[in-house]
Design an enzyme around this catalytic site. Structure first.
Site, PDB file in Angstrom:
ATOM      1  N   SER A  82       0.791  -1.324   0.122  1.00 37.40           N
ATOM      2  CA  SER A  82       0.033   0.016   0.109  1.00 37.40           C
ATOM      3  C   SER A  82       0.834   1.274  -0.028  1.00 37.40           C
ATOM      4  O   SER A  82       0.309   2.426  -0.417  1.00 37.40           O
ATOM      5  CB  SER A  82      -0.898  -0.021   1.342  1.00 37.40           C
ATOM      6  OG  SER A  82       0.015   0.073   2.392  1.00 37.40           O
ATOM      7  N   LYS A  83       2.131   1.179   0.345  1.00 33.79           N
ATOM      8  CA  LYS A  83       2.984   2.350   0.381  1.00 33.79           C
ATOM      9  C   LYS A  83       3.338   2.929  -0.943  1.00 33.79           C
ATOM     10  O   LYS A  83       3.736   4.040  -0.930  1.00 33.79           O
ATOM     11  CB  LYS A  83       4.310   2.052   1.168  1.00 33.79           C
ATOM     12  CG  LYS A  83       4.208   1.497   2.803  1.00 33.79           C
ATOM     13  CD  LYS A  83       3.383   2.731   3.549  1.00 33.79           C
ATOM     14  CE  LYS A  83       3.346   2.162   4.916  1.00 33.79           C
ATOM     15  NZ  LYS A  83       2.932   3.204   5.891  1.00 33.79           N
ATOM     16  N   ASP A  84       3.017   2.142  -1.958  1.00 34.94           N
ATOM     17  CA  ASP A  84       3.068   2.873  -3.177  1.00 34.94           C
ATOM     18  C   ASP A  84       2.431   3.993  -3.706  1.00 34.94           C
ATOM     19  O   ASP A  84       2.742   4.943  -4.143  1.00 34.94           O
ATOM     20  CB  ASP A  84       2.866   1.862  -4.316  1.00 34.94           C
ATOM     21  CG  ASP A  84       3.825   0.741  -4.596  1.00 34.94           C
ATOM     22  OD1 ASP A  84       4.986   0.641  -3.868  1.00 34.94           O
ATOM     23  OD2 ASP A  84       3.478  -0.057  -5.525  1.00 34.94           O
TER      24      ASP A  84
END
Length: 346
Positions: A47-49
């Site tokens: 999710s950090k993208d």
């Protein structure tokens, strides 16, 4: 007439629009309907993208990031990978201060993506000069033309999920979501997603998952940062020993804590029953759902969405290693786990 070549311009165009997958076998004895937002489908496998791209592009628009700049960040691994990936495409140097709690797999991945990595001791206070927070600040001061992402206190962290994860979940559930269950570390994922969803329907219940050894649950309940709550724990990317400015606690209805051992076993169970190869925090969020079910939190009409933040490949030397699990004492718990023996052909 020639057929057109249908291709993405670069890997960053694949960020977002991750699938919602119904959980079946692992949820068969739970009350309600359960769905996982599988963030490992992002190109950087987490999710950090979403926050890496959003924060970097906002910095570019503001003129803070220009050609030849260096991007600096503190990370438990996933955000660093996303920033390193974006830096490659956009032509920036990347320096990462990483917690020693991060798996060797994650650290090796960061180096493989061209980042300069500083591994900092995990179990020191946030204001200790050796902490990854303070090391990143120092590197920022020492590096000309650098920016410090500072995901823990950057409101753009929350905004990234408000603009992407929240709308995606609302659309994918047809507005029928009743509960959101998500891990809280920096707090950007749960806060941004929750803010959007509650604007659509304020009755949606938002439940944050915290770790034993972290201060978030008690702070949410009392407004007090109790340092007596702090002690070492093993789950990466979950909980904190400080209060992140990127967390909007007003969007979260309650917190529930999970243990290291149960979260590790539940991650392995997800992989074994659902065929979704998940990371440590995915195990934590599913473990929280099991505990919430025992508390009669859900009914037969509940549509529960949980966020699976990353991919299991980043934990091969940890939760998917029987040796590591045994070293932590996790294989001596009461949890019974089916495993497959390796057969060697001579």
């Amino acid at each position: 007439m020639k057929n057109e070549i249908r291709a993405y311009n670069n890997i960053l165009e694949l960020v977002g629009n991750t699938p919602l997958v119904k959980l079946n076998r692992i949820a068969e004895n739970l009350t309600g309907n359960f769905y996982a937002k599988v963030e490992a489908f992002n190109p950087g496998h987490s999710s950090k993208d979403r926050i890496a791209i959003h924060i970097i592009e906002q910095a570019e628009k503001a003129g803070i990031l220009t050609e030849g700049s260096t991007v600096i960040e503190t990370t438990s691994g996933n955000t660093g990978f996303s920033i390193a990936m974006a830096s490659i495409i956009k032509g920036y140097d990347c320096i990462l201060a990483v917690s020693s709690k991060s798996s060797p797999d994650k650290i090796d991945m960061l180096r493989s993506m061209g980042a300069k990595v500083y591994v900092c001791p995990a179990h020191v206070s946030a204001d200790d000069p050796r902490s990854y927070y303070e090391v990143a600040k120092r590197l920022h001061k020492e590096t000309k033309g650098s920016i410090y992402i500072n995901q823990y206190f950057n409101k753009l962290n929350m905004e990234a999920h408000y603009k992407s994860t929240g709308p995606e979940i609302w659309e994918q559930t047809g507005g029928q979501i009743t509960h959101l269950v998500a891990c809280s570390g920096t707090g950007g994922t749960i806060s941004g997603t929750a803010r959007f969803l509650k604007e659509q329907n304020p009755n949606i219940k938002v439940i944050g998952v915290d770790a034993f050894g972290s201060v978030l649950k008690k702070y949410h309940e009392t407004g007090e940062l109790d340092t007596n709550e702090i002690y070492p724990y093993r789950i990466e990317g979950l909980g904190k020993n400080l209060i992140p400015g990127a967390t909007d606690f007003s969007t979260i209805d309650e917190f529930i804590k999970v243990t290291d051992a149960e979260s590790a076993h539940t991650a392995r169970e997800i992989s074994r029953t659902e065929g979704i190869f998940v990371g440590y925090t995915s195990g934590a969020v599913m473990q929280a759902i099991k505990q919430l079910n025992e508390l009669n939190t859900f009914d037969k009409n509940s549509n529960v969405v949980c966020i699976f933040p990353d991919h299991g490949s980043r934990y091969m030397s940890k939760i998917y290693s029987d040796q590591w699990m045994e070293d932590q004492g996790f294989l001596n718990t009461n949890t019974v786990e089916e495993t497959q023996e390796i057969q060697y052909v001579k």
